[in-house]
Scaffold this motif. Sequence first.
Motif, PDB file in Angstrom:
ATOM      1  N   PRO A 291       0.394  -1.665   0.153  1.00 13.73           N
ATOM      2  CA  PRO A 291      -0.025   0.041  -0.753  1.00 13.73           C
ATOM      3  C   PRO A 291       0.904   1.268   0.516  1.00 13.73           C
ATOM      4  CG  PRO A 291      -0.773  -1.209   1.572  1.00 13.73           C
ATOM      5  CD  PRO A 291       0.325  -1.820   1.079  1.00 13.73           C
ATOM      6  N   MET A 292       2.525   1.309   0.302  1.00 16.34           N
ATOM      7  CA  MET A 292       2.779   2.299   0.927  1.00 16.34           C
ATOM      8  C   MET A 292       3.011   2.476  -0.326  1.00 16.34           C
ATOM      9  SD  MET A 292       3.632   3.756   3.383  1.00 16.34           S
ATOM     10  CE  MET A 292       4.820   4.864   3.090  1.00 16.34           C
ATOM     11  N   LEU A 293       2.632   1.601  -1.901  1.00 14.90           N
ATOM     12  CA  LEU A 293       3.593   2.201  -3.657  1.00 14.90           C
ATOM     13  C   LEU A 293       2.505   3.261  -4.198  1.00 14.90           C
ATOM     14  CD1 LEU A 293       5.053   1.978  -6.432  1.00 14.90           C
ATOM     15  CD2 LEU A 293       3.820  -0.210  -6.112  1.00 14.90           C
ATOM     16  N   ILE A 294       0.967   2.569  -3.440  1.00 16.98           N
ATOM     17  CA  ILE A 294      -0.408   3.368  -4.192  1.00 16.98           C
ATOM     18  C   ILE A 294      -0.822   3.922  -3.280  1.00 16.98           C
ATOM     19  CG2 ILE A 294      -0.341   0.587  -5.426  1.00 16.98           C
ATOM     20  CD1 ILE A 294      -2.787   0.071  -3.897  1.00 16.98           C
ATOM     21  N   LEU A 295      -0.789   4.501  -2.029  1.00 17.03           N
ATOM     22  CA  LEU A 295      -1.589   5.670  -1.313  1.00 17.03           C
ATOM     23  C   LEU A 295      -0.432   6.830  -2.370  1.00 17.03           C
ATOM     24  CD1 LEU A 295      -1.920   4.419   2.189  1.00 17.03           C
ATOM     25  CD2 LEU A 295      -3.472   5.044   0.955  1.00 17.03           C
ATOM     26  N   SER A 352      -7.277  -0.793   7.610  1.00 16.54           N
ATOM     27  CA  SER A 352      -6.726  -0.827   6.275  1.00 16.54           C
ATOM     28  C   SER A 352      -8.550  -0.822   5.425  1.00 16.54           C
ATOM     29  CB  SER A 352      -6.115  -1.912   6.641  1.00 16.54           C
ATOM     30  OG  SER A 352      -4.787  -1.879   7.255  1.00 16.54           O
ATOM     31  N   ILE A 353      -9.295  -1.350   6.216  1.00 14.90           N
ATOM     32  CA  ILE A 353     -10.599  -2.271   5.684  1.00 14.90           C
ATOM     33  C   ILE A 353     -11.362  -0.491   5.030  1.00 14.90           C
ATOM     34  CG2 ILE A 353     -13.218  -2.616   5.666  1.00 14.90           C
ATOM     35  CD1 ILE A 353     -11.488  -5.354   7.689  1.00 14.90           C
ATOM     36  N   PRO A 354     -10.673   0.807   5.501  1.00 17.58           N
ATOM     37  CA  PRO A 354     -11.962   1.485   4.673  1.00 17.58           C
ATOM     38  C   PRO A 354     -11.052   2.023   3.591  1.00 17.58           C
ATOM     39  CG  PRO A 354     -11.883   1.878   7.071  1.00 17.58           C
ATOM     40  CD  PRO A 354     -10.793   0.377   7.140  1.00 17.58           C
ATOM     41  N   LEU A 355     -10.150   1.805   3.321  1.00 15.25           N
ATOM     42  CA  LEU A 355      -9.257   2.099   2.437  1.00 15.25           C
ATOM     43  C   LEU A 355      -9.938   1.400   0.811  1.00 15.25           C
ATOM     44  CD1 LEU A 355      -5.408   2.140   2.976  1.00 15.25           C
ATOM     45  CD2 LEU A 355      -6.686   4.145   3.015  1.00 15.25           C
ATOM     46  N   ILE A 356     -10.178  -0.340   0.676  1.00 19.03           N
ATOM     47  CA  ILE A 356     -10.460   0.013   0.113  1.00 19.03           C
ATOM     48  C   ILE A 356     -12.404   0.488  -0.491  1.00 19.03           C
ATOM     49  CG2 ILE A 356     -12.516  -2.756  -0.455  1.00 19.03           C
ATOM     50  CD1 ILE A 356     -10.965  -4.079   2.103  1.00 19.03           C
ATOM     51  N   PHE A 357     -12.993   1.102   0.364  1.00 20.62           N
ATOM     52  CA  PHE A 357     -14.177   1.924  -0.123  1.00 20.62           C
ATOM     53  C   PHE A 357     -14.031   3.436  -0.650  1.00 20.62           C
ATOM     54  CE2 PHE A 357     -15.101  -1.647   2.442  1.00 20.62           C
ATOM     55  CZ  PHE A 357     -15.516  -2.592   1.725  1.00 20.62           C
ATOM     56  N   ASN A 437     -13.212   3.541 -12.551  1.00 26.14           N
ATOM     57  CA  ASN A 437     -12.894   2.382 -13.182  1.00 26.14           C
ATOM     58  C   ASN A 437     -11.329   2.040 -12.292  1.00 26.14           C
ATOM     59  OD1 ASN A 437     -14.575   1.071 -14.611  1.00 26.14           O
ATOM     60  ND2 ASN A 437     -14.693   2.177 -16.605  1.00 26.14           N
ATOM     61  N   GLY A 438     -10.840   3.387 -12.847  1.00 26.49           N
ATOM     62  CA  GLY A 438      -9.318   3.466 -11.980  1.00 26.49           C
ATOM     63  C   GLY A 438      -9.089   3.431 -10.329  1.00 26.49           C
ATOM     64  N   LEU A 439     -10.282   3.692  -9.926  1.00 25.46           N
ATOM     65  CA  LEU A 439     -10.703   3.404  -8.288  1.00 25.46           C
ATOM     66  C   LEU A 439     -10.321   1.516  -7.806  1.00 25.46           C
ATOM     67  CD1 LEU A 439     -12.978   6.632  -7.004  1.00 25.46           C
ATOM     68  CD2 LEU A 439     -10.827   5.752  -6.428  1.00 25.46           C
ATOM     69  N   LYS A 440     -11.231   0.868  -8.975  1.00 20.93           N
ATOM     70  CA  LYS A 440     -11.508  -0.237  -9.186  1.00 20.93           C
ATOM     71  C   LYS A 440     -10.080  -1.094  -8.449  1.00 20.93           C
ATOM     72  CE  LYS A 440     -16.105  -0.729 -11.160  1.00 20.93           C
ATOM     73  NZ  LYS A 440     -16.360  -1.642 -12.928  1.00 20.93           N
ATOM     74  N   GLY A 441      -8.877  -0.561  -9.387  1.00 16.98           N
ATOM     75  CA  GLY A 441      -8.248  -0.888  -9.468  1.00 16.98           C
ATOM     76  C   GLY A 441      -7.116  -0.895  -8.308  1.00 16.98           C
ATOM     77  N   TYR A 442      -7.076   0.157  -7.477  1.00 15.87           N
ATOM     78  CA  TYR A 442      -6.969   0.599  -6.408  1.00 15.87           C
ATOM     79  C   TYR A 442      -7.372  -0.083  -5.407  1.00 15.87           C
ATOM     80  CZ  TYR A 442      -3.551   4.249  -8.231  1.00 15.87           C
ATOM     81  OH  TYR A 442      -3.122   4.742  -9.008  1.00 15.87           O
ATOM     82  N   PHE A 446      -5.462  -2.585  -1.984  1.00 12.12           N
ATOM     83  CA  PHE A 446      -6.010  -2.588  -0.944  1.00 12.12           C
ATOM     84  C   PHE A 446      -6.704  -3.879  -0.106  1.00 12.12           C
ATOM     85  CE2 PHE A 446      -6.123   2.669  -1.624  1.00 12.12           C
ATOM     86  CZ  PHE A 446      -5.283   2.219  -1.090  1.00 12.12           C
ATOM     87  N   LEU A 447      -7.307  -4.177  -1.127  1.00  7.15           N
ATOM     88  CA  LEU A 447      -8.055  -5.453  -0.271  1.00  7.15           C
ATOM     89  C   LEU A 447      -7.314  -7.086  -0.076  1.00  7.15           C
ATOM     90  CD1 LEU A 447     -10.621  -7.436   0.505  1.00  7.15           C
ATOM     91  CD2 LEU A 447     -10.921  -7.292  -2.190  1.00  7.15           C
ATOM     92  N   VAL A 448      -6.075  -6.463  -1.348  1.00 10.17           N
ATOM     93  CA  VAL A 448      -5.197  -7.780  -0.859  1.00 10.17           C
ATOM     94  C   VAL A 448      -4.761  -7.634   0.651  1.00 10.17           C
ATOM     95  CG1 VAL A 448      -2.796  -9.135  -1.981  1.00 10.17           C
ATOM     96  CG2 VAL A 448      -5.041  -8.415  -3.936  1.00 10.17           C
TER      97      VAL A 448
END
Length: 469
Positions: A291-295, A352-357, A437-442, A446-448
């Motif tokens: 997540p430090m990469l994609i945040l 972490s879970i809130p980042l999924i949304f 759609n871009g947010l779906k990837g992020y 975060f889910l992983v």
Amino acid sequence: MLTNKVKEQGLPKEILMAAWAIALGAIAPMLDSTMVNIAIDKLNKDFNTTLDTIQWAVTGYVLALAIAVPVSGWLMNKFNGKKIFIGAVIAFGVTSVFAGISWDISSFILFRLLQGFSAGIITPLMSTLLVKTAGPDNLGKVMAIVSTPMIFGPILGPVIGGFIVQAASWHWIFFINVFIVLIAAPLMMKTIPDFEPFNKNSKLDIFGIVDLSLMSAALIYGITKAADHASFNNSETILWVGIGLAFAVSYLVYNRIRKNQTVLPINLFAHKSFLASSIGLFLANIAVMGPMLILPLFFQNFRHFTAIEAALALIPQGVGMLVTRPMIGKMIDKIGAKYVVIVSLILSLIGSIPLIFITDKTSMIWIAIILFIRGTSFGGIMLPLTSDAYTGLDSKQLPEAGVGINIIENLGSSFGSAIIATVVANVVQGLQPTIANGLKGYHAGFLVSAIVLVVIFIPSLFLTHKKNA
């Protein structure tokens, strides 16, 4: 070594000063590795080269660091640990000067390789010398101190680097290391005790060192290529990971023939706490570093932040790490690693879970709260796992344990960045380039990370618990 009786509520002054001096010596490489990333564009223009070529300044640094880690184990066994550590810190400062005055891209990459090799000696020595300094009763408190450069590096590195590049030039990203070393070196000479060689009778395990170095370099390079291609199914990754695994197998055979008389004895993994910590640290580096990469990319792509603004947005996470750091150290020493990790994992999932949304409309105040909660949990995951790896080991095993833990963390960190980048890219592949759609990837990335946090509960059950606390 340091024989002063430990006070119930704190550490003796000698241990405290030595621990802070060792941590200060490690700050320069921790900051440097993150500051350089923000100067890539400037470096690319000044050296008039391609992005692929300039990336070797980053990749080469990581590979040289990985190659140096096995060498550090032999150095600790044969020589005074204090002198080796101070020498490596000074070498990092000297190579930083040369990196700052590089006259072309070839010289720059060469000096970055030398920097990386110095950093690869510093990192394992930092942990091992601290373990030796602290003793079993103070390991948690001292590990909390050593976490300081680990916190400042990823959080403040991009901010400091961004301001330096804007206000001065990229050269000062390297020159600033000299000032840190000039402060750290005299302090280390004065406060760090002499560390007798851990095992003077150990012979130079040339085959083992070369094998592990090449294994680490090949695996990390292959994983890095997976991140570049956003897929593990590419010829470069398959080739280099295959080579790395071949070196791993050859090392296992070699270790068996030598009956564990090697630079990294495999029988270390027979210790329950070392095995559990190793698995936990590998997974934790995926869950934390991914997540430090994609945040930062989320802030730049969806909130239209500059690189510096994105780095500043991550500061609540660093504040959370700093706030809980002293308490975590005391809890490790009091009750052991097991329940500190379990509680911290629960806290990390809450953050972490809130980042999924999250979306491009999510309040920055809410995001800051989420990141702060995540930050409070990181120390409670990483510090107990690291300290418990050394629990129950003989002093002669500490250098080998340091080598093993650092190899595992380096691989976990690289794998985490690669797998998260791959997940994000694969989810958005073929979709219309919209914000949703871009947010779906992020969200998938975060889910992983959250799933990996759940998996860490398994090795955490096998960590040390002090029943008589």
